[in-house]
Design a protein around this motif. Structure first.
Motif, PDB file in Angstrom:
ATOM      1  N   TYR A 708      -0.660  -1.682  36.638  1.00 32.20           N
ATOM      2  CA  TYR A 708       0.741  -1.784  36.236  1.00 32.20           C
ATOM      3  C   TYR A 708       1.046  -0.888  35.041  1.00 32.20           C
ATOM      4  N   ASP A 709       0.162  -0.727  34.124  1.00 31.23           N
ATOM      5  CA  ASP A 709       0.403   0.100  32.938  1.00 31.23           C
ATOM      6  C   ASP A 709      -0.932   0.725  32.536  1.00 31.23           C
ATOM      7  N   HIS A 710      -1.055   2.063  32.730  1.00 32.22           N
ATOM      8  CA  HIS A 710      -2.322   2.712  32.425  1.00 32.22           C
ATOM      9  C   HIS A 710      -2.499   2.912  30.918  1.00 32.22           C
ATOM     10  N   VAL A 711      -1.391   2.820  30.135  1.00 37.39           N
ATOM     11  CA  VAL A 711      -1.498   2.984  28.687  1.00 37.39           C
ATOM     12  C   VAL A 711      -2.069   1.700  28.063  1.00 37.39           C
ATOM     13  N   LYS A 712      -1.494   0.579  28.373  1.00 38.24           N
ATOM     14  CA  LYS A 712      -1.968  -0.695  27.843  1.00 38.24           C
ATOM     15  C   LYS A 712      -3.108  -1.278  28.669  1.00 38.24           C
ATOM     16  N   GLY A 713      -3.335  -0.710  29.834  1.00 40.91           N
ATOM     17  CA  GLY A 713      -4.400  -1.209  30.689  1.00 40.91           C
ATOM     18  C   GLY A 713      -4.076  -2.546  31.312  1.00 40.91           C
ATOM     19  N   LEU A 714      -2.844  -2.669  31.853  1.00 41.37           N
ATOM     20  CA  LEU A 714      -2.428  -3.898  32.504  1.00 41.37           C
ATOM     21  C   LEU A 714      -2.776  -3.826  33.988  1.00 41.37           C
ATOM     22  N   PHE A 715      -3.479  -4.863  34.482  1.00 41.05           N
ATOM     23  CA  PHE A 715      -3.916  -4.897  35.870  1.00 41.05           C
ATOM     24  C   PHE A 715      -3.600  -6.249  36.476  1.00 41.05           C
ATOM     25  N   HIS A 716      -3.472  -6.183  37.803  1.00 39.12           N
ATOM     26  CA  HIS A 716      -3.356  -7.390  38.599  1.00 39.12           C
ATOM     27  C   HIS A 716      -4.589  -7.425  39.497  1.00 39.12           C
ATOM     28  N   VAL A 717      -5.464  -8.447  39.300  1.00 36.05           N
ATOM     29  CA  VAL A 717      -6.753  -8.503  39.999  1.00 36.05           C
ATOM     30  C   VAL A 717      -6.755  -9.716  40.916  1.00 36.05           C
ATOM     31  N   LYS A 718      -7.113  -9.452  42.176  1.00 36.39           N
ATOM     32  CA  LYS A 718      -7.150 -10.511  43.181  1.00 36.39           C
ATOM     33  C   LYS A 718      -8.576 -10.675  43.689  1.00 36.39           C
ATOM     34  N   SER A 719      -9.083 -11.897  43.627  1.00 24.57           N
ATOM     35  CA  SER A 719     -10.450 -12.172  44.076  1.00 24.57           C
ATOM     36  C   SER A 719     -10.479 -12.436  45.568  1.00 24.57           C
ATOM     37  N   SER A 721     -11.181 -15.118  47.050  1.00 28.07           N
ATOM     38  CA  SER A 721     -10.595 -16.421  47.371  1.00 28.07           C
ATOM     39  C   SER A 721      -9.079 -16.388  47.407  1.00 28.07           C
ATOM     40  N   GLY A 722      -8.484 -15.279  47.006  1.00 25.66           N
ATOM     41  CA  GLY A 722      -7.033 -15.136  47.014  1.00 25.66           C
ATOM     42  C   GLY A 722      -6.381 -15.450  45.685  1.00 25.66           C
ATOM     43  N   ARG A 723      -7.180 -15.879  44.710  1.00 27.16           N
ATOM     44  CA  ARG A 723      -6.615 -16.197  43.407  1.00 27.16           C
ATOM     45  C   ARG A 723      -6.434 -14.919  42.593  1.00 27.16           C
ATOM     46  N   THR A 724      -5.299 -14.816  41.871  1.00 27.69           N
ATOM     47  CA  THR A 724      -4.986 -13.603  41.104  1.00 27.69           C
ATOM     48  C   THR A 724      -5.005 -13.890  39.611  1.00 27.69           C
ATOM     49  N   HIS A 725      -5.375 -12.839  38.834  1.00 27.97           N
ATOM     50  CA  HIS A 725      -5.414 -12.933  37.375  1.00 27.97           C
ATOM     51  C   HIS A 725      -4.872 -11.640  36.780  1.00 27.97           C
ATOM     52  N   ARG A 726      -4.303 -11.770  35.587  1.00 27.39           N
ATOM     53  CA  ARG A 726      -3.754 -10.618  34.888  1.00 27.39           C
ATOM     54  C   ARG A 726      -4.739 -10.191  33.802  1.00 27.39           C
ATOM     55  N   VAL A 727      -5.022  -8.888  33.739  1.00 25.30           N
ATOM     56  CA  VAL A 727      -5.992  -8.318  32.816  1.00 25.30           C
ATOM     57  C   VAL A 727      -5.287  -7.343  31.890  1.00 25.30           C
ATOM     58  N   CYS A 734      -7.959 -11.802  29.670  1.00 19.86           N
ATOM     59  CA  CYS A 734      -7.770 -12.099  31.085  1.00 19.86           C
ATOM     60  C   CYS A 734      -7.286 -13.527  31.185  1.00 19.86           C
ATOM     61  N   THR A 735      -6.445 -13.791  32.161  1.00 19.96           N
ATOM     62  CA  THR A 735      -5.871 -15.134  32.275  1.00 19.96           C
ATOM     63  C   THR A 735      -6.903 -16.179  32.698  1.00 19.96           C
ATOM     64  N   CYS A 736      -8.094 -15.756  33.129  1.00 16.14           N
ATOM     65  CA  CYS A 736      -9.149 -16.734  33.436  1.00 16.14           C
ATOM     66  C   CYS A 736      -9.799 -17.278  32.163  1.00 16.14           C
ATOM     67  N   VAL A 737      -9.595 -16.604  31.033  1.00 17.37           N
ATOM     68  CA  VAL A 737     -10.020 -17.018  29.699  1.00 17.37           C
ATOM     69  C   VAL A 737     -11.547 -16.994  29.507  1.00 17.37           C
ATOM     70  N   CYS A 746     -15.477 -10.939  31.926  1.00 18.89           N
ATOM     71  CA  CYS A 746     -15.465 -11.693  33.176  1.00 18.89           C
ATOM     72  C   CYS A 746     -15.444 -10.730  34.362  1.00 18.89           C
ATOM     73  N   ASN A 747     -15.458 -11.276  35.558  1.00 15.04           N
ATOM     74  CA  ASN A 747     -15.445 -10.443  36.774  1.00 15.04           C
ATOM     75  C   ASN A 747     -14.215  -9.549  36.827  1.00 15.04           C
ATOM     76  N   HIS A 748     -13.083 -10.083  36.412  1.00 16.56           N
ATOM     77  CA  HIS A 748     -11.815  -9.361  36.556  1.00 16.56           C
ATOM     78  C   HIS A 748     -11.746  -8.173  35.602  1.00 16.56           C
ATOM     79  N   ILE A 749     -12.191  -8.358  34.365  1.00 15.22           N
ATOM     80  CA  ILE A 749     -12.191  -7.234  33.413  1.00 15.22           C
ATOM     81  C   ILE A 749     -13.190  -6.172  33.856  1.00 15.22           C
ATOM     82  N   ILE A 750     -14.352  -6.569  34.366  1.00 13.10           N
ATOM     83  CA  ILE A 750     -15.328  -5.586  34.854  1.00 13.10           C
ATOM     84  C   ILE A 750     -14.737  -4.795  36.020  1.00 13.10           C
TER      85      ILE A 750
END
Length: 852
Positions: A708-719, A721-727, A734-737, A746-750
């Motif tokens: 979503y934003d390459h400057v701030k590094g905003l991502f939408h990550v979907k696992s 299982s279908g669950r999504t998190h914002r990075v 990450c919203t998984c905390v 966490c998996n999403h940041i990696i």
């Protein structure tokens, strides 16, 4: 686990040279052989090892063992005969003597002759032959009925007269020992001692002189001249077990009887006239062992420094003639049997489960080696070992406590010796923290012990590189004095416990916990933001909010152990389903999951929900923690170390402090080496984090990424299982905390880092790096100087508190409150096939009769 050994250097094919101050082994053909002798080695095992190592023919030659033994000054030595288990242990204990660089064992090879029969167990049968040219033996207390050669036709009449004269026990006996019967008696005594000393010198390697006024030829050298090794050698661990850091489990095995049973005289097990014992105590021990093996009992008719008379307990009832009479050999500590009537002719009316002679003194003698090898030996194991050895079931006695006192010192005296022990530790390890709290008494220069706090300098320095998490807990002491051992543990970057501080207090209360935490804040660490994990003890809860102790928020953050919290809940509501839901709510990483479990609890039991809401969520819920715990939900790191110290809690306080020193040194040495090896191999993170990240990298490869934003590094990550998190890579969130909770990505940041070719290792906190791990364990413990080099303690005399003393004999009663936490976690309960309820089966079901 391998058996600890002690190096011993053996010398043979030479001769022993002795001066007034020194003893050494010389010879141009002298052979030197190193041996690794097990710490529990018996005399016979040592002999077999030497025969095997030197290839000496045991059928043609026998070995006489001499050990170089230090005098009290430490600069002079004398030969010390090694001929039984006790002397082997004394020799091996020299490893704790600073003046001994190595244990030297001199071997004298003697061709087997028929003149002298040497029996095992440290007792010598002396049979004098004609070549000794002795007219008659006198054991120093009148004519003897021992095995002596006949010198004339009147020999039998003299023996009979001696038996009649010695049937009276009292003052006449002492008169016989001390009296002077004329020149003939003196000549007989001189003849005997010349022959007796010659036998000992030839066959046992003891250097004596017939003209000397007095020599100790027993296995117990003169206390005035020998430097007897202390049961607790402070410059080295009292036992190798003090350095073991593994959890030790007690088990009963047949190998737990390493002692060699002293023989009485011959293959039949009976005593014989002329039998010589090293001391009166050795004779008494042999008599006890004989009576136990024969399933008989005796009574003491007469006992003094020079005489011991025993007879059968049922002599009058069953007309049993069993009797033993022994007297001291003049100018020695040896005892010789000069009258014996045996064996027993009486029988027992019933089968006894115990034996009166199987007392605590005998038990302590035989379990001393076991206690030294494993001080956490349980009472059940001791009972099983005695049952296996003697065939009798003993109740709990003071045998274990006596063995502990002999090995590690007296319980009461240890409180007086404790200040100087700390001085010795601080002398070699400057910077250690020790804080005392005592009570005044009416006696001058005397105070009563109340508390002592200690933390070692390497722990203080190493904690600076640990995560800011500390677990505190208390555990009971089980020695002669009651009390509590308070422990503070950190956690290193490899998720391993880090021992930080200790204290012995009168108990767990508000004042003691506040004092302990104040000592940590003043003496150990002033780091801000430390998370303290504990149970809900009122003393800890009060101390953590006391503004004068330095632990209120934001200087520190208090958290509750989830396991104790769930146990408190279970005690209150007694519902296992609700308890499991509480655990799920506590472990939930997000507030969404936490609320879901709380709502479920509320629907089942609204009162339970109100009970949970009364406790602030940040104290027990991971989702409200804010990353202070680093994922540590329990006080297990403290409880694990409590289990390491379990056996030591029954030791005197000086031994307990020493054990913490040597155990911590073992931790530091082993883990310092691991850190150095990983640094040398350029490993960036600890094994714990490496394993966690590798597993997350695998999962991250299967996730869908939307940028979503390459400057701030905003991502939408979907696992998957279908669950999504914002990075947000810029803010490292990450919203998984889970990144905030654990301190590594966490998996999403990696997954987001891989998508943008960003090094995800930047998201790992410094506490998990190999450099920090090595710095944690890099500080060194330095060896403690020998006790005679410690600084003198000129303070008040510390006395143990009478209020903490355990009165009465027997096993200390456990004061631990058992609850549902003592039930093994994860154990599957039995389900009844009739009523389908948990906790019983068909046979014990109350509805069984109705179903039939």
């Amino acid at each position: 686990m391998s058996v600890p050994t002690i190096p011993v250097t053996c010398y043979y094919n030479g001769q022993i040279s002795r001066s007034e101050t020194y003893v050494k082994y010389e010879g141009s053909e002298t052979v030197i052989e190193p041996l690794e002798v097990p710490i529990e080695c018996t005399f016979q095992e040592l002999i077999d090892m030497i025969y095997l190592k030197t290839t000496i023919d045991k059928r043609r030659f026998k070995l006489v063992l001499i050990c170089k033994y230090p005098l009290r000054s430490g600069k002079k030595f004398q030969p010390y005969p090694v001929r039984d288990d006790n002397s082997v242990r004394t020799m091996l204990d020299l490893v704790n003597t600073p003046t001994i660089e190595e244990i030297e064992l001199y071997i004298k090879v003697v061709r087997v002759k028929a003149q002298v029969n040497q029996s095992v167990g440290g007792h010598a049968d002396i049979f004098v032959r004609d070549n000794y040219n002795v007219a008659q033996f006198d054991y120093g207390c009148g004519p003897s009925s021992g095995p002596v050669p006949d010198t004339g036709p009147n020999g039998d009449d003299e023996d009979n007269a001696d038996e009649e004269r010695n049937d009276e026990y009292g003052e006449d006996v002492d008169d016989e020992c001390d009296g002077d019967d004329g020149d003939v008696e003196v000549d007989r005594q001189a003849s005997f001692f010349r022959a007796f000393n010659q036998v000992l010198e030839n066959e046992q390697g003891i250097y004596v002189s017939a003209q000397a006024p007095s020599y100790d030829v027993s296995n117990h050298p003169d206390d005035e001249t020998l430097d007897e090794p202390s049961p607790v050698a402070y410059h080295l661990p009292p036992t190798p077990h003090f350095q073991h850091v593994e959890n030790l489990h007690n088990a009963v095995a047949s190998s737990w009887t390493p002692w060699v049973e002293p023989t009485t005289a011959n293959l039949s097990g009976e005593f014989v006239i002329g039998k010589v014992f090293n001391s009166k105590s050795d004779l008494q021990e042999a008599a006890k062992i004989y009576s136990i093996k024969a399933h008989q009992e005796y009574v003491v008719v007469a006992s003094s420094k020079k005489l011991l008379v025993l007879r059968c307990k049922k002599a009058e009832e069953c007309q049993c003639q069993w009797k033993l009479r022994a007297m001291v050999i003049k100018d020695t500590s040896l005892f010789v049997i000069n009258k014996y009537t045996g064996p027993h002719t009486c029988v027992n009316p019933c089968l006894n489960r115990d034996h009166h002679k199987l007392d605590s003194q005998l038990v302590s003698t035989h379990i001393k080696a076991l206690i030294q090898a494993q001080f956490s030996l349980s009472t059940a194991a001791i009972q099983a070992s005695v049952m296996e050895k003697w065939g009798y079931q003993i109740s709990y006695m003071d045998g274990k406590h006596k063995a502990i006192r002999q090995l590690y010192g007296d319980f009461s005296q240890s409180y007086t010796e404790l200040p100087r022990l700390f001085l010795g530790i601080e002398q070699a390890n400057p910077g250690c923290a020790v804080v005392w709290k005592t009570c005044e008494t009416n006696m001058p220069n005397t105070e009563i012990f109340q508390r002592v706090f200690w933390s070692f300098k390497p722990s203080i320095e190493g904690f600076q590189h640990c995560r800011p998490v500390m677990s505190i807990d208390g555990t009971h002491l089980y020695g002669k004095y009651k009390g509590k051992l308070l422990i503070a543990m950190g956690c290193d970057g490899n998720n391993q416990l880090f021992p930080l501080a200790f204290a012995i207090t009168e108990g767990e209360n508000t004042d003691s916990w506040g004092w302990f935490l104040a000592c940590i804040r003043n003496e150990v660490t002033q780091r801000a933001g430390i998370c303290v994990i504990s149970d809900r003890h009122p003393g800890i809860m009060a101390a953590m909010v006391d503004p004068y102790l330095g632990w209120p928020t934001p200087f520190a953050y208090h958290r509750i152990c989830m396991r104790h919290f769930a146990s408190n809940f279970m005690t209150r509501f007694k519902d296992k389903i609700l308890k499991n839901l509480v655990c799920r709510a506590a472990l939930a990483s997000t507030e969404r999951k936490f609320k879901k479990h709380m709502n479920t609890i509320g629907r089942i039991n609204s009162e339970a929900l109100q009970w949970l809401e009364a406790v602030p969520f940040q104290l027990w819920a991971l989702s409200h923690d804010g990353g202070r715990r680093y994922g540590l939900m329990t006080t297990n790191i403290s409880e694990v170390f409590n289990s390491v110290l379990k056996g030591a809690r029954s030791l005197p306080v000086t031994a307990l402090v020493q054990l913490t020193f040597f155990r911590l040194n073992s931790y530091f040495v082993a883990r310092r080496e691991v850190g150095a090896n990983r640094l040398a191999s350029s490993e960036q993170f600890t094994p714990y984090v490496d394993a966690q990240i590798q597993g997350r990298v695998v999962k991250a490869g299967s996730m869908e990424i939307v940028l979503y934003d390459h400057v701030k590094g905003l991502f939408h990550v979907k696992s998957r299982s279908g669950r999504t998190h914002r990075v947000n890579l810029h803010e490292k969130t990450c919203t998984c905390v889970k990144t905030l909770i654990y301190g590594f990505p966490c998996n999403h940041i990696i997954s987001a880092c891989q998508h943008r070719c960003v090094d995800f290792r930047l998201f790992v906190e410094d506490y998990y790096t190999t450099k920090s791990y090595y710095d944690t364990w890099a500080p060194l413990f330095h060896p403690i100087f020998n006790e005679d080099e410690w600084p003198l303690y000129d303070g008040t005399v510390i006395l143990p508190p009478d209020s903490m003393r355990r009165f009465g004999s027997g096993r200390p009663k456990s004061t631990r409150l058992h609850n549902e936490m003592d039930v093994r976690e994860g154990k599957t309960l039995i389900t009844c096939g009739l009523c389908k309820q948990l906790g019983h089966n068909r046979r014990s079901c109350k509805n069984r009769n109705q179903a039939q």
